[in-house]
Enzyme design. Structure first.
Site, PDB file in Angstrom:
ATOM      1  N   GLU A 141      -0.007  -9.575  -0.489  1.00 35.42           N
ATOM      2  CA  GLU A 141      -1.522  -9.948  -0.572  1.00 35.42           C
ATOM      3  C   GLU A 141      -2.009 -10.001  -1.701  1.00 35.42           C
ATOM      4  O   GLU A 141      -2.826 -11.092  -2.130  1.00 35.42           O
ATOM      5  CB  GLU A 141      -2.268  -8.973   0.368  1.00 35.42           C
ATOM      6  CG  GLU A 141      -1.824  -8.958   1.732  1.00 35.42           C
ATOM      7  CD  GLU A 141      -2.221  -7.510   2.653  1.00 35.42           C
ATOM      8  OE1 GLU A 141      -2.202  -6.602   2.381  1.00 35.42           O
ATOM      9  OE2 GLU A 141      -3.127  -8.006   3.553  1.00 35.42           O
ATOM     10  N   GLU A 186       3.737  -4.589   7.833  1.00 31.41           N
ATOM     11  CA  GLU A 186       2.774  -3.738   8.423  1.00 31.41           C
ATOM     12  C   GLU A 186       3.179  -3.322   9.867  1.00 31.41           C
ATOM     13  O   GLU A 186       3.008  -2.156  10.264  1.00 31.41           O
ATOM     14  CB  GLU A 186       1.443  -4.137   8.110  1.00 31.41           C
ATOM     15  CG  GLU A 186       0.841  -4.110   6.866  1.00 31.41           C
ATOM     16  CD  GLU A 186       1.164  -5.524   6.046  1.00 31.41           C
ATOM     17  OE1 GLU A 186       2.032  -6.310   6.577  1.00 31.41           O
ATOM     18  OE2 GLU A 186       0.422  -5.677   5.070  1.00 31.41           O
ATOM     19  N   ALA A 203       1.003  -1.286   0.009  1.00 34.22           N
ATOM     20  CA  ALA A 203       0.155  -0.151  -0.108  1.00 34.22           C
ATOM     21  C   ALA A 203       0.877   1.195   0.170  1.00 34.22           C
ATOM     22  O   ALA A 203       2.114   1.047   0.410  1.00 34.22           O
ATOM     23  CB  ALA A 203      -0.984  -0.013   1.310  1.00 34.22           C
ATOM     24  N   GLY A 214       0.778  -5.194   0.824  1.00 34.01           N
ATOM     25  CA  GLY A 214      -0.368  -5.344   0.081  1.00 34.01           C
ATOM     26  C   GLY A 214       0.108  -5.904  -1.080  1.00 34.01           C
ATOM     27  O   GLY A 214      -0.501  -6.534  -1.916  1.00 34.01           O
TER      28      GLY A 214
HETATM   29  N1  CAA Z   1       4.822   3.303  -0.694  1.00 31.74           N
HETATM   30  C1  CAA Z   1       5.018   4.318  -1.124  1.00 31.74           C
HETATM   31  N2  CAA Z   1       6.233   4.862  -1.567  1.00 31.74           N
HETATM   32  C2  CAA Z   1       7.096   3.511  -1.458  1.00 31.74           C
HETATM   33  C3  CAA Z   1       6.703   2.376  -0.791  1.00 31.74           C
HETATM   34  C4  CAA Z   1       5.396   2.480  -0.356  1.00 31.74           C
HETATM   35  N3  CAA Z   1       4.794   1.073   0.035  1.00 31.74           N
HETATM   36  N4  CAA Z   1       7.667   1.507  -1.234  1.00 31.74           N
HETATM   37  C5  CAA Z   1       8.693   2.132  -1.808  1.00 31.74           C
HETATM   38  N5  CAA Z   1       8.289   3.372  -1.878  1.00 31.74           N
HETATM   39  C6  CAA Z   1       8.902   4.655  -2.580  1.00 31.74           C
HETATM   40  C7  CAA Z   1      10.024   4.969  -1.535  1.00 31.74           C
HETATM   41  O1  CAA Z   1       9.561   6.007  -0.883  1.00 31.74           O
HETATM   42  C8  CAA Z   1      11.120   5.575  -2.771  1.00 31.74           C
HETATM   43  O2  CAA Z   1      10.463   6.934  -3.034  1.00 31.74           O
HETATM   44  P1  CAA Z   1      11.558   8.164  -3.303  1.00 31.74           P
HETATM   45  O3  CAA Z   1      12.599   7.809  -4.224  1.00 31.74           O
HETATM   46  O4  CAA Z   1      10.590   9.183  -3.747  1.00 31.74           O
HETATM   47  O5  CAA Z   1      12.226   8.160  -1.946  1.00 31.74           O
HETATM   48  C9  CAA Z   1      10.848   4.696  -3.913  1.00 31.74           C
HETATM   49  O6  CAA Z   1       9.729   4.149  -3.693  1.00 31.74           O
HETATM   50  C10 CAA Z   1      12.097   3.719  -3.863  1.00 31.74           C
HETATM   51  O7  CAA Z   1      12.032   3.063  -2.545  1.00 31.74           O
HETATM   52  P2  CAA Z   1      13.441   3.064  -1.684  1.00 31.74           P
HETATM   53  O8  CAA Z   1      14.163   4.236  -1.828  1.00 31.74           O
HETATM   54  O9  CAA Z   1      12.938   2.707  -0.146  1.00 31.74           O
HETATM   55  O10 CAA Z   1      14.091   1.639  -2.496  1.00 31.74           O
HETATM   56  P3  CAA Z   1      14.827   0.632  -1.591  1.00 31.74           P
HETATM   57  O11 CAA Z   1      15.612  -0.296  -2.599  1.00 31.74           O
HETATM   58  O12 CAA Z   1      15.985   1.400  -0.692  1.00 31.74           O
HETATM   59  O13 CAA Z   1      14.044  -0.271  -0.413  1.00 31.74           O
HETATM   60  C11 CAA Z   1      11.875  -1.442   0.204  1.00 31.74           C
HETATM   61  C12 CAA Z   1      13.200  -0.973  -1.049  1.00 31.74           C
HETATM   62  C13 CAA Z   1      12.676  -2.540   0.971  1.00 31.74           C
HETATM   63  C14 CAA Z   1      10.959  -2.000  -0.626  1.00 31.74           C
HETATM   64  C15 CAA Z   1      11.380  -0.286   0.753  1.00 31.74           C
HETATM   65  O14 CAA Z   1      11.207   0.668  -0.275  1.00 31.74           O
HETATM   66  C16 CAA Z   1      10.538  -0.434   1.547  1.00 31.74           C
HETATM   67  O15 CAA Z   1      10.664  -0.986   2.679  1.00 31.74           O
HETATM   68  N6  CAA Z   1       9.176  -0.123   1.079  1.00 31.74           N
HETATM   69  C17 CAA Z   1       8.077  -0.341   2.013  1.00 31.74           C
HETATM   70  C18 CAA Z   1       7.607  -1.542   1.822  1.00 31.74           C
HETATM   71  C19 CAA Z   1       6.305  -1.736   2.956  1.00 31.74           C
HETATM   72  O16 CAA Z   1       6.457  -1.565   4.285  1.00 31.74           O
HETATM   73  N7  CAA Z   1       4.953  -2.406   2.423  1.00 31.74           N
HETATM   74  C20 CAA Z   1       3.917  -2.412   3.270  1.00 31.74           C
HETATM   75  C21 CAA Z   1       3.078  -1.061   3.246  1.00 31.74           C
HETATM   76  S1  CAA Z   1       1.641  -1.453   4.315  1.00 31.74           S
HETATM   77  C22 CAA Z   1       0.571  -2.248   3.587  1.00 31.74           C
HETATM   78  O17 CAA Z   1       0.758  -2.752   2.373  1.00 31.74           O
HETATM   79  C23 CAA Z   1      -0.604  -2.274   4.201  1.00 31.74           C
HETATM   80  C24 CAA Z   1      -1.584  -3.635   3.588  1.00 31.74           C
HETATM   81  O18 CAA Z   1      -1.835  -4.720   3.980  1.00 31.74           O
HETATM   82  C25 CAA Z   1      -2.564  -2.954   2.690  1.00 31.74           C
END
Ligand code: CAA
Length: 257
Positions: free
Chosen positions: A111, A131, A63, A108
């Protein structure tokens, strides 16, 4: 940022195209996804759907975290229901769905992959439910589908710790059916999708419906439904053609009726 759908004969390929945010699903993108999935679900010319993400780094990174930070509880609920509706389309549409997991499948993203019938992964695939690290919990089905796909203990471990799982462990746990180099992922997914699409669509649809019941409802009813669906297929031209082709030692030609 968009959802792209292309067709290869009876195979539909849906790509989440927001690589700059690792294909994270904002509300706008989810709305678009739901409407594309509804259209595919209603299109009887689709024999199989492949879901994947743009780029070589992420399937879907979950998400949209920045967007969630601004949501009220009611908006968060609507967001959860919207994601769940997309997942339900993947799970229940007549055509089988294959997740081609080409990188991060987190939150997500995991999921959506779990809602697909089959998961094929590249070697760089990473699954996880992070999450709790954000102070929230899964909202698009992982609390139900992860335990049903793997085991209760493994699901709880991932959901409570947020630990990320690489492709080889995903394979060992039954999260992924096959793992391969990234450049082989789409060719392999397409090969499987074309193979499924060449079979009788009505037989595949009923087989999917019956198999989906394996993890829900009571067993006695499910066996009865299996027998009913099995018998209904004997009214189709496809069953007559398939059974006759075997005895005539030739390949069957199915028409979905
Ligand atoms: N939402 C919004 N933006 C996201 C994102 C997310 N889930 N995941 C990555 N991005 C964005 C980052 O903010 C970044 O944007 P900027 O370049 O503008 O800063 C871009 O994508 C690249 O990401 P990273 O620089 O973080 O890339 P990385 O290689 O260093 O790390 C990653 C990759 C480990 C996937 C890391 O991005 C990360 O941990 N992302 C979040 C993953 C996460 O927590 N997902 C769960 C969300 S909650 C959910 O999904 C609830 C549900 O059940 C519905």
């Amino acid at each position: 940022m968009s959802i792209e759908v292309r067709r290869e004969e009876r195979v539909a390929i849906l790509t989440i195209n927001r690589p700059e945010a690792l294909n994270a699903l904002s509300s706008a993108l989810l709305e678009e996804l739901r409407s594309e999935l509804a259209a595919i679900a209603g299109d009887t010319t689709v024999g199989c759907l492949i879901l994947t993400g743009a780029g070589d780094k992420a399937f879907i990174a979950g998400a949209d975290i920045a967007e969630m930070a601004t949501k009220t509880p009611l908006e968060a609920r609507a967001y959860a229901v919207l994601g769940q509706e997309c997942a339900r389309y993947l799970e229940t549409m007549r055509a089988p769905t294959i997740a081609a997991v080409n990188g991060y499948a987190l939150g997500g993203g995991s999921e959506m992959a779990l809602a697909c019938d089959i998961r094929l992964c590249s070697e760089n695939a990473v699954f996880g439910q992070p999450e709790v690290d954000l102070g929230i919990m899964p909202g698009w089905g992982a609390t139900q589908r992860l335990a049903r796909t793997t085991s209760m203990g493994f699901a709880k471990e991932l959901i409570f710790t947020g630990r990320r799982v690489k492709a080889d462990e995903a394979l060992a746990r039954g999260l992924a059916q096959h793992v391969m180099p990234l450049d082989e992922l789409m060719p392999r997914a397409l090969k499987m999708a074309h193979e499924i699409s060449a079979k009788s669509p009505v037989a595949i649809a009923y087989a999917k419906e019956s198999t989906n019941r394996a993890l829900a409802g009571d067993l006695a009813t499910n066996y009865m439904v299996e027998a009913d669906l099995f018998s209904i297929l004997f009214s189709t031209e496809d069953a007559k053609e398939g059974l006759r082709a075997f005895t005539e030692k030739r390949q069957p030609k199915f028409h979905g009726r």
